[in-house]
Design an enzyme around this catalytic site. Sequence first.
Site, PDB file in Angstrom:
ATOM      1  CE  LYS A 146      -7.099  -5.971 -96.186  1.00  9.27           C
ATOM      2  NZ  LYS A 146      -8.537  -6.069 -96.068  1.00  9.27           N
TER       3      LYS A 146
HETATM    4  C1  PLP Z   1     -12.850  -6.338 -92.331  1.00 11.83           C
HETATM    5  C2  PLP Z   1     -12.431  -4.992 -92.805  1.00 11.83           C
HETATM    6  N1  PLP Z   1     -12.619  -3.935 -91.999  1.00 11.83           N
HETATM    7  C3  PLP Z   1     -12.262  -2.693 -92.374  1.00 11.83           C
HETATM    8  C4  PLP Z   1     -11.694  -2.463 -93.609  1.00 11.83           C
HETATM    9  C5  PLP Z   1     -11.264  -1.078 -93.981  1.00 11.83           C
HETATM   10  O1  PLP Z   1      -9.866  -0.981 -93.909  1.00 11.83           O
HETATM   11  P1  PLP Z   1      -9.063   0.032 -94.803  1.00 11.83           P
HETATM   12  O2  PLP Z   1      -9.672   1.369 -94.592  1.00 11.83           O
HETATM   13  O3  PLP Z   1      -7.681  -0.031 -94.285  1.00 11.83           O
HETATM   14  O4  PLP Z   1      -9.185  -0.426 -96.203  1.00 11.83           O
HETATM   15  C6  PLP Z   1     -11.472  -3.525 -94.486  1.00 11.83           C
HETATM   16  C7  PLP Z   1     -10.889  -3.313 -95.786  1.00 11.83           C
HETATM   17  O5  PLP Z   1      -9.819  -3.680 -96.077  1.00 11.83           O
HETATM   18  C8  PLP Z   1     -11.835  -4.835 -94.068  1.00 11.83           C
HETATM   19  O6  PLP Z   1     -11.645  -5.884 -94.862  1.00 11.83           O
END
Ligand code: PLP
Length: 306
Positions: free
Chosen positions: A159
């Site tokens: 991320k």
């Molecule tokens: C690009 C992206 N995909 C998916 C998610 C969902 O991830 P999570 O459920 O871990 O928050 C997020 C959120 O953080 C994101 O930024």
Amino acid sequence: MNKPQPLNNSLAYLDGAWKPLTECSLPINTHALQYGTGCFEGIRAYWNGTTTNILFLREHFQRLSRSAATLMMKAPSVDEMCAIALRIAKDNNLKQNIYLRPVVYKKGLNLGPVLINVPDGFMCYSQPLGDYLDTDKGLNVCVSSWQRLSDNALPTRAKATGGYLNSALAKSEAVLNGFDEAIFLNDRGQVSEGSAENIFLVRDGCLVTPDRTADILEGITRQAILTLAKDLGIPTVERPVARTELYSADEVFLVGTGCQAAWVRAIDHRPVGGGVRGPITDRLVAAYGEAIYGRSPQYRAWLTAA
Ligand SMILES: Cc1ncc(COP(=O)(O)O)c(C=O)c1O
């Protein structure tokens, strides 16, 4: 979440120091600011009237630790990061739903886009947070003209702060064109995810979501929904998803820490399932809502009391 945040003077952590958020600052030549060299998490904590419960605290810091390793950054240990986040949630005692934002970042002032020999830092702060997307009215979404970053360009599994320019381009275009959210296709033309959410479709009673090689963030909410579906006896499959499956799906919804679980009313001007919220979405959204507020003993371990 994209509205300017009001002045928030709550306790924050920056590289070993505890300070009010307004007193935290970084030099303008910080590597992470110049080159987007950081990785982060978004963590929700829910106030249930008596306690603030942090959702998937450890899972978020485990993912942050993996992101940092991929990006050749040194994060504090998972235990240390959990303790810092817990203290922020506890000491700020906001008595409302909050969002925690930990970041591992290149704090060096070095010139040049490189990951080695640049010192690393860690910060964490919190802010109050209600709904990121309107989860009731049904989202009006589009397939983005922007392609999802590919794993060999900038891994979405990590991320990375810099990678969010990809999301920002897609989301901005969608909003300017009158949509609520954008769905990315990847470099193979397959459905990947939303700008900040994973995506689920329902086809013939089966829950379908793009698999982990579809250039997605491996979402923690995605995993929670897969667990709930399994426990509710809903068949699930993780597999490549073609664009036009979006137009043929009986139900579509987006999930993520920020958006929680939000049903999709229309995609590219085509109503999904007649433009009403479908039964499988209903069951999963209800089960998720019960779990995050600590009302399901079965999923109590998802929460850490602050
Ligand atoms: C690009 C992206 N995909 C998916 C998610 C969902 O991830 P999570 O459920 O871990 O928050 C997020 C959120 O953080 C994101 O930024």
